[in-house]
Design an enzyme around this catalytic site. Sequence first.
Site, PDB file in Angstrom:
ATOM      1  N   CYS A 111       0.686  -0.981  -0.472  1.00 40.44           N
ATOM      2  CA  CYS A 111      -0.096   0.104   0.467  1.00 40.44           C
ATOM      3  C   CYS A 111       0.839   1.341   0.135  1.00 40.44           C
ATOM      4  O   CYS A 111       0.269   2.403  -0.276  1.00 40.44           O
ATOM      5  CB  CYS A 111      -1.120  -0.061   1.155  1.00 40.44           C
ATOM      6  SG  CYS A 111      -2.072  -1.682   1.581  1.00 40.44           S
ATOM      7  N   HIS A 236      -3.262   7.391   2.803  1.00 43.10           N
ATOM      8  CA  HIS A 236      -4.013   5.822   1.714  1.00 43.10           C
ATOM      9  C   HIS A 236      -5.342   5.649   2.444  1.00 43.10           C
ATOM     10  O   HIS A 236      -5.320   5.626   3.138  1.00 43.10           O
ATOM     11  CB  HIS A 236      -2.631   5.211   2.448  1.00 43.10           C
ATOM     12  CG  HIS A 236      -3.190   3.231   2.046  1.00 43.10           C
ATOM     13  ND1 HIS A 236      -3.389   2.490   0.449  1.00 43.10           N
ATOM     14  CD2 HIS A 236      -3.324   2.395   2.548  1.00 43.10           C
ATOM     15  CE1 HIS A 236      -4.381   1.886   0.814  1.00 43.10           C
ATOM     16  NE2 HIS A 236      -3.546   1.430   1.845  1.00 43.10           N
ATOM     17  N   ASN A 266      -9.733  -0.268  -0.054  1.00 45.71           N
ATOM     18  CA  ASN A 266      -8.277  -0.306  -0.294  1.00 45.71           C
ATOM     19  C   ASN A 266      -7.986  -0.806  -1.489  1.00 45.71           C
ATOM     20  O   ASN A 266      -8.018  -1.785  -1.860  1.00 45.71           O
ATOM     21  CB  ASN A 266      -8.255  -1.235   0.987  1.00 45.71           C
ATOM     22  CG  ASN A 266      -6.682  -0.887   1.023  1.00 45.71           C
ATOM     23  OD1 ASN A 266      -5.364  -0.445  -0.371  1.00 45.71           O
ATOM     24  ND2 ASN A 266      -5.929  -1.337   2.352  1.00 45.71           N
TER      25      ASN A 266
HETATM   26  N1  ACO Z   1     -19.171  -8.413   8.776  1.00 47.46           N
HETATM   27  C1  ACO Z   1     -18.872  -9.134  10.348  1.00 47.46           C
HETATM   28  N2  ACO Z   1     -17.978  -9.466  10.920  1.00 47.46           N
HETATM   29  C2  ACO Z   1     -17.091  -9.330  10.670  1.00 47.46           C
HETATM   30  C3  ACO Z   1     -16.779  -9.588   9.518  1.00 47.46           C
HETATM   31  C4  ACO Z   1     -16.990  -8.804   8.616  1.00 47.46           C
HETATM   32  N3  ACO Z   1     -16.867  -8.353   6.556  1.00 47.46           N
HETATM   33  N4  ACO Z   1     -14.739  -9.389   9.673  1.00 47.46           N
HETATM   34  C5  ACO Z   1     -14.690 -10.189  10.637  1.00 47.46           C
HETATM   35  N5  ACO Z   1     -15.668  -9.786  12.083  1.00 47.46           N
HETATM   36  C6  ACO Z   1     -16.211  -9.999  13.148  1.00 47.46           C
HETATM   37  C7  ACO Z   1     -15.070 -10.732  13.501  1.00 47.46           C
HETATM   38  O1  ACO Z   1     -14.728 -12.121  13.335  1.00 47.46           O
HETATM   39  C8  ACO Z   1     -14.551 -10.003  14.648  1.00 47.46           C
HETATM   40  O2  ACO Z   1     -15.675 -11.179  15.895  1.00 47.46           O
HETATM   41  P1  ACO Z   1     -15.655 -11.747  17.575  1.00 47.46           P
HETATM   42  O3  ACO Z   1     -15.327 -10.419  17.882  1.00 47.46           O
HETATM   43  O4  ACO Z   1     -16.760 -12.539  17.203  1.00 47.46           O
HETATM   44  O5  ACO Z   1     -14.522 -12.825  16.814  1.00 47.46           O
HETATM   45  C9  ACO Z   1     -15.130  -8.974  15.557  1.00 47.46           C
HETATM   46  O6  ACO Z   1     -16.254  -8.931  14.135  1.00 47.46           O
HETATM   47  C10 ACO Z   1     -14.275  -7.965  15.496  1.00 47.46           C
HETATM   48  O7  ACO Z   1     -13.401  -8.507  14.277  1.00 47.46           O
HETATM   49  P2  ACO Z   1     -11.909  -7.347  14.561  1.00 47.46           P
HETATM   50  O8  ACO Z   1     -11.118  -8.037  13.091  1.00 47.46           O
HETATM   51  O9  ACO Z   1     -11.494  -7.161  15.979  1.00 47.46           O
HETATM   52  O10 ACO Z   1     -12.548  -5.622  13.761  1.00 47.46           O
HETATM   53  P3  ACO Z   1     -12.177  -4.758  14.497  1.00 47.46           P
HETATM   54  O11 ACO Z   1     -12.516  -3.620  14.761  1.00 47.46           O
HETATM   55  O12 ACO Z   1     -10.359  -4.480  14.091  1.00 47.46           O
HETATM   56  O13 ACO Z   1     -11.804  -4.408  12.217  1.00 47.46           O
HETATM   57  C11 ACO Z   1     -10.930  -4.014  10.692  1.00 47.46           C
HETATM   58  C12 ACO Z   1     -11.500  -5.045  11.557  1.00 47.46           C
HETATM   59  C13 ACO Z   1     -11.732  -3.317   9.878  1.00 47.46           C
HETATM   60  C14 ACO Z   1     -10.078  -5.189   9.713  1.00 47.46           C
HETATM   61  C15 ACO Z   1      -9.715  -3.230  11.207  1.00 47.46           C
HETATM   62  O14 ACO Z   1      -9.410  -3.975  12.254  1.00 47.46           O
HETATM   63  C16 ACO Z   1      -8.884  -2.822  10.244  1.00 47.46           C
HETATM   64  O15 ACO Z   1      -9.144  -1.934   9.029  1.00 47.46           O
HETATM   65  N6  ACO Z   1      -7.349  -2.526  10.353  1.00 47.46           N
HETATM   66  C17 ACO Z   1      -5.936  -1.954   9.344  1.00 47.46           C
HETATM   67  C18 ACO Z   1      -6.217  -3.224   8.887  1.00 47.46           C
HETATM   68  C19 ACO Z   1      -6.968  -2.440   7.421  1.00 47.46           C
HETATM   69  O16 ACO Z   1      -6.594  -1.644   6.799  1.00 47.46           O
HETATM   70  N7  ACO Z   1      -5.262  -3.704   5.938  1.00 47.46           N
HETATM   71  C20 ACO Z   1      -5.788  -3.075   5.026  1.00 47.46           C
HETATM   72  C21 ACO Z   1      -4.295  -2.905   4.669  1.00 47.46           C
HETATM   73  S1  ACO Z   1      -3.048  -2.341   5.250  1.00 47.46           S
HETATM   74  C22 ACO Z   1      -3.273  -0.528   5.253  1.00 47.46           C
HETATM   75  O17 ACO Z   1      -3.237  -0.502   4.950  1.00 47.46           O
HETATM   76  C23 ACO Z   1      -2.805   0.038   6.241  1.00 47.46           C
END
Ligand code: ACO
Length: 309
Positions: A111, A236, A266
Amino acid sequence: MGTKIVGTGVYLPRTVLTNLDLENMVDTTDEWITTRTGIKERRIAKEESVLEMALNASAEAIREAGVSPREIDAVIVATLTPEKRFPSTGCLLQAELGVDKGFAFDISAACSGFIYALEIADSLLKTEKADRVLIVGVEKLSEIVDWEDRSTCVLFGDGAGAVLLERSSDGSDVLASRMYSDGNLWDLLYADNCGYIKMKGRELFKVAVRNMEEVCREVLETAGVGPEEVDVVIPHQANVRIINSLAERLGIPRERFFVNIERYGNTSAASIPIALHEALKGGKVERGDLVLFTAMGGGLTWGAVLIRF
Ligand code: ACO
Protein backbone atom coordinates in the site's frame (compact mmCIF):
# COMPACT_ATOMS: atom_id res chain seq x y z
CA MET A 1 14.65 23.24 -9.79
CA GLY A 2 11.53 21.65 -8.40
CA THR A 3 9.52 18.53 -9.19
CA LYS A 4 6.10 19.21 -10.66
CA ILE A 5 3.05 17.03 -11.24
CA VAL A 6 1.96 17.85 -14.80
CA GLY A 7 -0.72 15.22 -15.40
CA THR A 8 -2.86 12.65 -13.59
CA GLY A 9 -5.14 9.86 -14.77
CA VAL A 10 -7.18 6.99 -13.40
CA TYR A 11 -8.81 3.79 -14.48
CA LEU A 12 -11.63 2.30 -12.45
CA PRO A 13 -13.02 -1.10 -13.48
CA ARG A 14 -16.61 -1.17 -14.69
CA THR A 15 -17.92 -3.80 -12.26
CA VAL A 16 -19.17 -2.40 -8.92
CA LEU A 17 -19.41 -4.75 -5.92
CA THR A 18 -21.54 -3.26 -3.14
CA ASN A 19 -21.74 -4.20 0.53
CA LEU A 20 -25.20 -5.60 -0.22
CA ASP A 21 -23.66 -7.89 -2.88
CA LEU A 22 -21.16 -9.07 -0.24
CA GLU A 23 -24.01 -9.87 2.17
CA ASN A 24 -24.95 -12.59 -0.33
CA MET A 25 -21.41 -13.94 -0.51
CA VAL A 26 -20.19 -14.08 3.12
CA ASP A 27 -21.61 -13.70 6.64
CA THR A 28 -21.43 -9.90 6.83
CA THR A 29 -23.63 -6.81 6.77
CA ASP A 30 -23.54 -3.41 5.12
CA GLU A 31 -23.77 -1.94 8.63
CA TRP A 32 -20.67 -3.84 9.88
CA ILE A 33 -18.57 -2.91 6.85
CA THR A 34 -19.68 0.74 6.84
CA THR A 35 -19.13 1.38 10.55
CA ARG A 36 -15.81 -0.52 10.79
CA THR A 37 -14.24 0.68 7.55
CA GLY A 38 -16.26 3.44 5.82
CA ILE A 39 -16.47 1.33 2.64
CA LYS A 40 -19.80 1.11 0.76
CA GLU A 41 -18.66 -0.36 -2.55
CA ARG A 42 -15.52 -1.27 -4.53
CA ARG A 43 -14.59 -1.91 -8.18
CA ILE A 44 -13.66 -5.37 -9.43
CA ALA A 45 -11.59 -5.88 -12.60
CA LYS A 46 -13.50 -8.74 -14.21
CA GLU A 47 -12.57 -7.93 -17.79
CA GLU A 48 -9.58 -5.64 -17.32
CA SER A 49 -6.00 -6.80 -16.84
CA VAL A 50 -3.47 -5.01 -14.63
CA LEU A 51 -1.65 -3.79 -17.73
CA GLU A 52 -4.86 -2.47 -19.34
CA MET A 53 -5.76 -0.55 -16.20
CA ALA A 54 -2.23 0.90 -15.97
CA LEU A 55 -2.30 1.80 -19.65
CA ASN A 56 -5.63 3.63 -19.45
CA ALA A 57 -4.63 5.63 -16.36
CA SER A 58 -1.23 6.48 -17.91
CA ALA A 59 -2.74 7.54 -21.24
CA GLU A 60 -5.00 10.01 -19.44
CA ALA A 61 -2.10 11.47 -17.40
CA ILE A 62 0.07 11.82 -20.53
CA ARG A 63 -2.79 13.41 -22.48
CA GLU A 64 -3.46 15.87 -19.70
CA ALA A 65 0.23 16.83 -19.56
CA GLY A 66 0.21 17.41 -23.32
CA VAL A 67 3.43 15.49 -23.90
CA SER A 68 4.38 12.65 -26.18
CA PRO A 69 5.25 9.23 -24.65
CA ARG A 70 8.58 9.67 -26.46
CA GLU A 71 9.39 12.50 -24.04
CA ILE A 72 9.12 10.16 -21.03
CA ASP A 73 12.32 8.48 -19.89
CA ALA A 74 11.33 6.60 -16.73
CA VAL A 75 8.29 4.43 -15.97
CA ILE A 76 7.76 3.22 -12.40
CA VAL A 77 4.88 0.93 -11.51
CA ALA A 78 3.93 0.29 -7.88
CA THR A 79 1.94 -2.92 -7.54
CA LEU A 80 1.66 -6.10 -5.53
CA THR A 81 -0.36 -7.73 -8.32
CA PRO A 82 1.94 -7.45 -11.37
CA GLU A 83 0.75 -8.48 -14.81
CA LYS A 84 3.37 -11.24 -14.95
CA ARG A 85 5.95 -12.55 -12.52
CA PHE A 86 8.43 -11.04 -14.94
CA PRO A 87 9.17 -8.92 -16.92
CA SER A 88 8.01 -6.03 -14.78
CA THR A 89 4.65 -4.37 -15.43
CA GLY A 90 6.74 -1.21 -15.87
CA CYS A 91 8.53 -2.70 -18.89
CA LEU A 92 5.27 -4.02 -20.38
CA LEU A 93 3.69 -0.59 -19.90
CA GLN A 94 6.72 1.15 -21.40
CA ALA A 95 6.24 -0.89 -24.57
CA GLU A 96 2.45 -0.39 -24.73
CA LEU A 97 2.82 3.36 -24.33
CA GLY A 98 5.56 3.67 -26.93
CA VAL A 99 8.12 5.01 -24.45
CA ASP A 100 11.28 4.25 -26.39
CA LYS A 101 14.09 5.43 -24.13
CA GLY A 102 15.20 5.40 -20.51
CA PHE A 103 14.16 2.64 -18.15
CA ALA A 104 11.19 1.03 -16.37
CA PHE A 105 10.76 -1.04 -13.23
CA ASP A 106 8.25 -2.11 -10.56
CA ILE A 107 8.16 -1.33 -6.87
CA SER A 108 6.87 -3.88 -4.39
CA ALA A 109 5.95 -1.91 -1.29
CA ALA A 110 2.27 -2.89 -1.05
CA CYS A 111 0.00 0.00 0.00
CA SER A 112 3.00 2.36 0.37
CA GLY A 113 4.10 1.74 -3.24
CA PHE A 114 2.96 5.10 -4.55
CA ILE A 115 4.78 6.99 -1.78
CA TYR A 116 7.96 5.05 -2.58
CA ALA A 117 7.48 5.75 -6.31
CA LEU A 118 6.99 9.47 -5.71
CA GLU A 119 10.13 9.77 -3.58
CA ILE A 120 12.20 7.80 -6.13
CA ALA A 121 10.82 9.83 -9.05
CA ASP A 122 11.70 13.06 -7.24
CA SER A 123 15.26 11.78 -6.63
CA LEU A 124 15.65 10.78 -10.30
CA LEU A 125 14.51 14.20 -11.47
CA LYS A 126 16.61 16.14 -8.96
CA THR A 127 19.76 14.17 -9.81
CA GLU A 128 19.00 14.56 -13.54
CA LYS A 129 18.92 10.78 -14.06
CA ALA A 130 15.58 11.30 -15.78
CA ASP A 131 13.74 14.25 -17.30
CA ARG A 132 10.14 13.06 -17.21
CA VAL A 133 8.90 10.25 -14.97
CA LEU A 134 5.59 8.38 -15.14
CA ILE A 135 4.54 6.73 -11.88
CA VAL A 136 1.59 4.36 -11.68
CA GLY A 137 -0.15 2.63 -8.81
CA VAL A 138 -2.20 -0.30 -10.09
CA GLU A 139 -3.82 -3.25 -8.32
CA LYS A 140 -6.02 -6.22 -9.09
CA LEU A 141 -6.45 -7.26 -5.47
CA SER A 142 -9.63 -9.19 -6.31
CA GLU A 143 -7.29 -11.92 -7.63
CA ILE A 144 -5.52 -12.36 -4.29
CA VAL A 145 -8.53 -11.98 -2.00
CA ASP A 146 -10.02 -15.09 -0.45
CA TRP A 147 -13.69 -14.49 -1.26
CA GLU A 148 -14.70 -16.84 1.58
CA ASP A 149 -12.80 -14.85 4.25
CA ARG A 150 -15.13 -12.11 5.48
CA SER A 151 -12.40 -10.47 7.55
CA THR A 152 -10.48 -9.46 4.40
CA CYS A 153 -12.69 -9.75 1.31
CA VAL A 154 -14.83 -6.75 2.28
CA LEU A 155 -11.84 -4.41 2.42
CA PHE A 156 -10.19 -4.40 -0.99
CA GLY A 157 -10.82 -3.19 -4.55
CA ASP A 158 -9.15 -2.83 -7.96
CA GLY A 159 -8.04 0.20 -9.98
CA ALA A 160 -5.18 2.31 -11.26
CA GLY A 161 -3.88 5.86 -10.91
CA ALA A 162 -1.03 7.53 -12.81
CA VAL A 163 0.98 10.71 -12.30
CA LEU A 164 3.44 12.35 -14.68
CA LEU A 165 6.28 14.39 -13.20
CA GLU A 166 8.92 16.71 -14.61
CA ARG A 167 11.36 19.40 -13.47
CA SER A 168 9.99 22.89 -13.11
CA SER A 169 11.07 26.26 -11.77
CA ASP A 170 7.60 27.68 -11.10
CA GLY A 171 7.48 26.91 -7.37
CA SER A 172 5.90 23.42 -7.56
CA ASP A 173 8.07 20.89 -5.74
CA VAL A 174 8.43 17.85 -3.51
CA LEU A 175 9.39 19.68 -0.32
CA ALA A 176 10.20 16.64 1.83
CA SER A 177 9.70 12.89 1.74
CA ARG A 178 10.56 9.83 3.81
CA MET A 179 10.08 6.10 3.32
CA TYR A 180 10.44 3.38 5.95
CA SER A 181 10.06 -0.35 6.34
CA ASP A 182 10.26 -2.87 9.17
CA GLY A 183 10.57 -6.42 7.85
CA ASN A 184 10.18 -7.82 11.37
CA LEU A 185 6.48 -7.01 11.11
CA TRP A 186 5.93 -8.78 7.75
CA ASP A 187 3.42 -11.21 9.26
CA LEU A 188 0.86 -8.50 10.06
CA LEU A 189 -0.06 -8.41 6.37
CA TYR A 190 1.08 -10.87 3.70
CA ALA A 191 0.05 -13.34 0.99
CA ASP A 192 -0.19 -16.92 2.30
CA ASN A 193 0.97 -20.03 0.42
CA CYS A 194 -2.22 -19.99 -1.65
CA GLY A 195 -1.48 -16.38 -2.56
CA TYR A 196 -4.36 -14.96 -0.47
CA ILE A 197 -4.14 -11.81 1.65
CA LYS A 198 -3.81 -12.55 5.37
CA MET A 199 -3.96 -9.80 7.92
CA LYS A 200 -3.86 -9.13 11.66
CA GLY A 201 -6.31 -6.25 11.40
CA ARG A 202 -6.37 -4.95 14.96
CA GLU A 203 -2.57 -4.83 15.37
CA LEU A 204 -2.18 -3.31 11.92
CA PHE A 205 -4.68 -0.59 12.75
CA LYS A 206 -2.63 0.60 15.73
CA VAL A 207 0.73 0.44 13.93
CA ALA A 208 -0.74 2.24 10.90
CA VAL A 209 -1.98 5.21 12.91
CA ARG A 210 1.24 5.50 14.95
CA ASN A 211 3.67 5.14 12.03
CA MET A 212 1.80 7.47 9.68
CA GLU A 213 1.55 10.10 12.40
CA GLU A 214 5.30 9.89 13.10
CA VAL A 215 6.40 10.01 9.47
CA CYS A 216 4.01 12.89 8.68
CA ARG A 217 5.43 14.88 11.60
CA GLU A 218 8.98 14.13 10.43
CA VAL A 219 8.28 15.25 6.87
CA LEU A 220 6.50 18.43 8.00
CA GLU A 221 9.37 19.26 10.35
CA THR A 222 11.97 18.68 7.59
CA ALA A 223 10.08 21.09 5.35
CA GLY A 224 9.57 23.60 8.17
CA VAL A 225 5.81 23.43 7.69
CA GLY A 226 3.32 23.38 10.59
CA PRO A 227 0.39 20.94 10.48
CA GLU A 228 -1.98 23.92 10.38
CA GLU A 229 -0.41 25.08 7.09
CA VAL A 230 -1.24 21.88 5.20
CA ASP A 231 -4.08 22.54 2.74
CA VAL A 232 -4.98 18.96 1.82
CA VAL A 233 -3.98 15.54 3.15
CA ILE A 234 -4.36 12.62 0.75
CA PRO A 235 -3.88 9.49 2.83
CA HIS A 236 -3.86 5.89 1.68
CA GLN A 237 -7.48 4.79 1.77
CA ALA A 238 -7.41 1.71 4.02
CA ASN A 239 -9.99 2.47 6.67
CA VAL A 240 -11.86 5.68 7.44
CA ARG A 241 -11.29 5.13 11.17
CA ILE A 242 -7.51 5.09 10.58
CA ILE A 243 -7.88 8.39 8.69
CA ASN A 244 -10.03 9.93 11.47
CA SER A 245 -7.47 8.92 14.14
CA LEU A 246 -4.62 10.31 12.06
CA ALA A 247 -6.41 13.64 11.62
CA GLU A 248 -7.00 13.89 15.35
CA ARG A 249 -3.41 12.99 16.28
CA LEU A 250 -1.85 15.36 13.74
CA GLY A 251 -4.22 18.17 14.72
CA ILE A 252 -5.17 18.76 11.09
CA PRO A 253 -8.92 19.36 10.61
CA ARG A 254 -10.63 16.25 9.24
CA GLU A 255 -12.23 18.34 6.44
CA ARG A 256 -8.77 18.78 4.93
CA PHE A 257 -8.40 14.99 4.44
CA PHE A 258 -9.54 13.79 1.02
CA VAL A 259 -11.48 10.54 1.39
CA ASN A 260 -13.10 8.41 -1.32
CA ILE A 261 -12.82 5.00 0.38
CA GLU A 262 -16.61 4.65 0.40
CA ARG A 263 -16.54 4.10 -3.40
CA TYR A 264 -13.36 2.09 -3.97
CA GLY A 265 -12.29 0.36 -0.74
CA ASN A 266 -8.58 -0.21 -0.24
CA THR A 267 -6.89 -0.28 -3.66
CA SER A 268 -3.38 -0.51 -2.14
CA ALA A 269 -0.77 1.28 -4.31
CA ALA A 270 -3.52 2.75 -6.51
CA SER A 271 -5.41 4.50 -3.73
CA ILE A 272 -3.38 7.74 -3.44
CA PRO A 273 -3.08 8.49 -7.18
CA ILE A 274 -6.80 7.77 -7.66
CA ALA A 275 -7.62 10.08 -4.74
CA LEU A 276 -5.25 12.80 -6.02
CA HIS A 277 -6.87 12.71 -9.45
CA GLU A 278 -10.37 12.97 -7.97
CA ALA A 279 -9.29 15.75 -5.59
CA LEU A 280 -7.90 17.72 -8.55
CA LYS A 281 -10.94 17.17 -10.74
CA GLY A 282 -13.23 18.13 -7.82
CA GLY A 283 -11.32 21.39 -7.27
CA LYS A 284 -10.11 20.27 -3.82
CA VAL A 285 -6.43 20.76 -4.76
CA GLU A 286 -5.16 23.84 -6.57
CA ARG A 287 -1.78 25.06 -7.79
CA GLY A 288 0.28 26.36 -4.87
CA ASP A 289 -1.45 24.16 -2.26
CA LEU A 290 0.59 22.25 0.31
CA VAL A 291 -0.46 18.61 -0.10
CA LEU A 292 0.61 15.84 2.25
CA PHE A 293 0.51 12.18 1.16
CA THR A 294 0.96 9.29 3.57
CA ALA A 295 0.57 5.52 3.46
CA MET A 296 1.22 2.33 5.35
CA GLY A 297 1.15 -1.20 4.02
CA GLY A 298 2.49 -4.76 3.96
CA GLY A 299 6.21 -5.18 4.57
CA LEU A 300 5.59 -3.38 6.75
CA THR A 301 6.24 -0.25 4.75
CA TRP A 302 5.22 3.33 5.34
CA GLY A 303 6.09 6.87 4.35
CA ALA A 304 4.99 10.42 3.63
CA VAL A 305 5.60 13.06 0.98
CA LEU A 306 4.86 16.79 1.22
CA ILE A 307 4.49 18.69 -2.04
CA ARG A 308 3.83 22.26 -3.09
CA PHE A 309 1.33 21.51 -5.87
N1 ACO B 1 -18.56 -8.86 8.82
C1 ACO B 1 -19.02 -9.11 10.05
N2 ACO B 1 -18.22 -9.43 11.10
C2 ACO B 1 -16.91 -9.49 10.86
C3 ACO B 1 -16.36 -9.23 9.60
C4 ACO B 1 -17.25 -8.92 8.55
N3 ACO B 1 -16.82 -8.65 7.30
N4 ACO B 1 -15.02 -9.37 9.67
C5 ACO B 1 -14.72 -9.67 10.93
N5 ACO B 1 -15.87 -9.75 11.67
C6 ACO B 1 -16.02 -10.05 13.07
C7 ACO B 1 -14.83 -10.79 13.64
O1 ACO B 1 -14.98 -12.18 13.41
C8 ACO B 1 -14.92 -10.43 15.10
O2 ACO B 1 -15.90 -11.25 15.71
P1 ACO B 1 -15.67 -11.84 17.19
O3 ACO B 1 -15.54 -10.62 18.05
O4 ACO B 1 -16.90 -12.64 17.40
O5 ACO B 1 -14.41 -12.63 17.09
C9 ACO B 1 -15.46 -9.01 15.09
O6 ACO B 1 -16.06 -8.82 13.80
C10 ACO B 1 -14.41 -7.96 15.32
O7 ACO B 1 -13.30 -8.24 14.50
P2 ACO B 1 -12.02 -7.36 14.49
O8 ACO B 1 -11.07 -7.87 13.46
O9 ACO B 1 -11.50 -7.18 15.86
O10 ACO B 1 -12.64 -5.97 14.02
P3 ACO B 1 -11.98 -4.55 13.96
O11 ACO B 1 -12.82 -3.58 14.67
O12 ACO B 1 -10.53 -4.58 14.29
O13 ACO B 1 -12.12 -4.21 12.41
C11 ACO B 1 -10.72 -4.17 10.46
C12 ACO B 1 -11.48 -5.04 11.45
C13 ACO B 1 -11.73 -3.36 9.69
C14 ACO B 1 -9.96 -5.08 9.50
C15 ACO B 1 -9.75 -3.24 11.20
O14 ACO B 1 -8.99 -3.95 12.14
C16 ACO B 1 -8.81 -2.53 10.28
O15 ACO B 1 -9.18 -1.75 9.43
N6 ACO B 1 -7.50 -2.76 10.45
C17 ACO B 1 -6.52 -2.09 9.63
C18 ACO B 1 -6.05 -3.02 8.63
C19 ACO B 1 -6.15 -2.55 7.24
O16 ACO B 1 -6.72 -1.53 6.92
N7 ACO B 1 -5.53 -3.32 6.37
C20 ACO B 1 -5.52 -3.05 5.02
C21 ACO B 1 -4.14 -2.99 4.48
S1 ACO B 1 -2.99 -2.28 5.54
C22 ACO B 1 -3.14 -0.74 5.39
O17 ACO B 1 -3.36 -0.33 4.30
C23 ACO B 1 -3.07 0.08 6.58
